[in-house]
Write an enzyme that holds these catalytic residues in place. Structure first.
Site, PDB file in Angstrom:
ATOM      1  N   ASP A  47       0.832  -1.195   0.000  1.00  0.00           N
ATOM      2  CA  ASP A  47       0.000   0.000   0.000  1.00  0.00           C
ATOM      3  C   ASP A  47       0.877   1.260   0.000  1.00  0.00           C
ATOM      4  O   ASP A  47       1.904   1.316   0.673  1.00  0.00           O
ATOM      5  CB  ASP A  47      -0.884  -0.013   1.250  1.00  0.00           C
ATOM      6  CG  ASP A  47      -1.903   1.105   1.277  1.00  0.00           C
ATOM      7  OD1 ASP A  47      -2.707   1.186   0.342  1.00  0.00           O
ATOM      8  OD2 ASP A  47      -1.881   1.892   2.247  1.00  0.00           O
TER       9      ASP A  47
ATOM     10  N   GLU B 290      14.945 -15.149  -0.505  1.00  0.00           N
ATOM     11  CA  GLU B 290      15.428 -16.181   0.420  1.00  0.00           C
ATOM     12  C   GLU B 290      14.444 -17.345   0.541  1.00  0.00           C
ATOM     13  O   GLU B 290      14.818 -18.427   1.000  1.00  0.00           O
ATOM     14  CB  GLU B 290      15.654 -15.579   1.810  1.00  0.00           C
ATOM     15  CG  GLU B 290      16.808 -14.594   1.893  1.00  0.00           C
ATOM     16  CD  GLU B 290      16.843 -13.896   3.248  1.00  0.00           C
ATOM     17  OE1 GLU B 290      16.136 -14.353   4.172  1.00  0.00           O
ATOM     18  OE2 GLU B 290      17.560 -12.885   3.376  1.00  0.00           O
TER      19      GLU B 290
END
Length: 523
Positions: free
Chosen positions: A206, A251
């Site tokens: 957002d 990751e």
């Protein structure tokens, strides 16, 4: 051969959690309600869900005022409910994207309460943007630190008891973080990991361009708050944040992704967010903002493709969202007579799904729901309505709960007899998912058919398109074996040569009617 990440061509369905389905009978949607309706989304044919905020919140701005980023608001469920939802979404062969709100928190957030209790200049205050005011127009009067407006109306500053002012680009209940404070950066890195560890497949960010403000806090002097090179949005420092976030996402296995809500003034700025070590996608809103016009659509498509071309990313397309008037109503208003909005919405879906990249749908558009424009004032909850004293209607009209079944409110959204948090129109009795499922000509079955055909075709289609000569009111292009034709005018036009695969209204022989789109296979 390079494997294509799941999100690159995905159809993503936005779930406005509070308005999707209510399982516990409190009149508001919840996570268990979403679980109960996953079959609807599987049959619709979407690849992923995007959930609007479900975190602990006072709901001053529909959940975009977060009080605790690591928990579920009790009205929406529990963390166990969330974990069960993730498992069910994955079991249905779909992915889950959640909203993250890094520009501001709720004023009920622990950090902001600590800031208010601490003196000016304290470490607790440095996590937010507090500033001294400046002399006002009258003797002894103090004015806000600058002239920045709130997006929801009124000034973007509120004064606290000790005389300092804090910044809120949105509602006063949404104080802006100071992203120059390392505490804020580390906190959100930890929040990302918290939800990634619970199995989410991505994040919608957002106000992604708004995290950093120019340190001079210079006045706008009446200029647009989103102006290029302005003091509020797209400051260069924001890109370091997304480089770090990208490292975290990388990751984890499973092509975890992030898409930013980024409003920019041109393709060059947009491309900065899509560099290979930053965000995977950004929303491109121009199709949502465009009028019903072949020329306007072509300009938007060209600009969107141009914006992402240097980055190697794929474009994103959207027609409606929780922040905009539903496109059925937008297209209806433009013409001024009833019924044309649905025809245009069907045609617009074929345009959306024929374009390269990913498509984001908003809940209820598969039912052809219009904007609810006659909500009573006392029912409205959007801070835009309140902060403009009713001059702007706000966004409640696109957030009315979904009608699932039955002939009267709450139309299966809540258990019988429970009033939903926003009133539902009587005219929706014929638009429920249940009623439309048994009607071969319904909007719901149209969406199912169009999404199923796209799924069959898109794996063999190239990631670019070729424009074909067309009449002035029409838009024709080719993507490999797929021909697309859209007639935005009222009079029929001749189709390009090809075999029709799917049309939004019946053809007149070799003529494409007005306000109609068609998919054809190349001869």
């Amino acid at each position: 051969m390079t494997r294509t990440p799941w999100w690159r061509n995905a159809v993503v369905y936005e779930v406005y959690v509070r308005s999707f389905a209510d399982a516990d009978g409190n009149g508001e949607g919840d996570l268990q309600g979403i679980r109960s309706r996953l079959g609807h989304l599987r049959e619709l044919g979407v690849d992923a869900l995007w959930l609007t905020p479900f975190y602990t919140s006072p709901l001053a701005d529909g959940g975009y005022d977060v009080a605790d980023y690591r928990d579920v608001d009790p009205r929406f469920g529990t963390l166990d409910d969330f974990d069960a939802l993730v498992a069910d979404v994955h079991a249905h062969g779909m992915r889950l994207i959640v909203d993250i709100v890094p520009n501001h928190s709720s004023d009920r957030h622990r950090w902001f309460r600590e800031a208010l209790a601490a003196p000016p200049g304290s470490p607790a205050r440095s996590r937010y943007i507090f500033r001294s005011g400046k002399p006002g127009d009258r003797p002894g009067e103090e004015a806000p630190p600058n002239d920045w407006p709130s997006a929801f109306g009124g000034p973007a500053w509120t004064r606290v008891d000790d005389g300092e002012w804090y910044l809120h680009l949105y509602a006063p209940e949404q104080p802006d973080f100071d992203w120059r404070n390392p505490d804020v950066r580390h906190e959100f890195e930890d929040i990302l990991r918290f939800w990634l560890d619970r199995g989410v497949d991505g994040f919608r960010i957002d106000v992604a361009a708004g995290l950093f403000k120019d340190e001079s806090f210079r006045d706008l002097h009446g200029q647009d708050r989103r102006m290029p090179d302005g003091p509020i949005y797209s400051r260069p420092e924001v890109h370091d944040v997304y480089r770090r976030w990208r490292q975290i996402l990388d990751e984890y296995d499973g092509d975890r992704m992030a898409i930013g809500e980024v409003w920019t003034d041109g393709p060059e700025d947009l491309a900065l967010y899509l560099r290979p070590d930053e965000l995977h996608q950004v929303f491109q809103f121009d199709l949502q903002l465009a009028p019903w016009s072949a020329m306007a659509f072509r300009e938007v498509i060209d600009a969107a493709l141009k914006a992402v071309a240097p980055t190697g990313a794929a474009p994103t397309w959207v027609l409606s969202s929780h922040d905009s008037v539903r496109h059925v109503t937008r297209y209806e208003r433009q013409e001024g007579f009833q019924g044309i909005g649905l025809a245009r919405a069907k045609a617009a879906l074929l345009l959306l799904l024929a374009l390269p990249g990913s498509a984001y749908l908003y809940q209820g558009e598969e039912l052809g729901l219009p904007e609810v424009t006659d909500l009573p004032d006392d029912a409205r909850q959007d801070p835009i309505f309140k902060r403009t004293n009713g001059e702007k209607a706000g966004r409640d009209g696109c957030r009315v709960p979904l009608p699932w079944s039955g002939r009267a409110e709450p139309y299966g959204f809540s258990p019988d007899g429970v009033r939903p948090w926003l009133p539902m129109p009587e005219r929706w009795a014929s638009m429920t998912a249940e009623a439309q499922a048994s009607d071969p000509s319904s909007m719901l079955n149209w969406y199912r058919e169009a999404l199923a055909l796209r799924r069959r075709l898109h794996g063999d289609l190239p990631e670019d398109l070729e424009w074909i000569d067309s009449p002035q009111t029409a838009l024709f292009f080719r993507r490999g074996s797929l021909l697309f034709a859209l007639n935005c005018g009222d009079n029929p036009v001749r189709l390009p040569a090809g075999t029709p695969l799917l049309t939004s209204t019946p053809l007149y022989g070799e003529l494409l009617p007005g306000n109609t789109a068609a998919w054809l296979s190349s001869p």
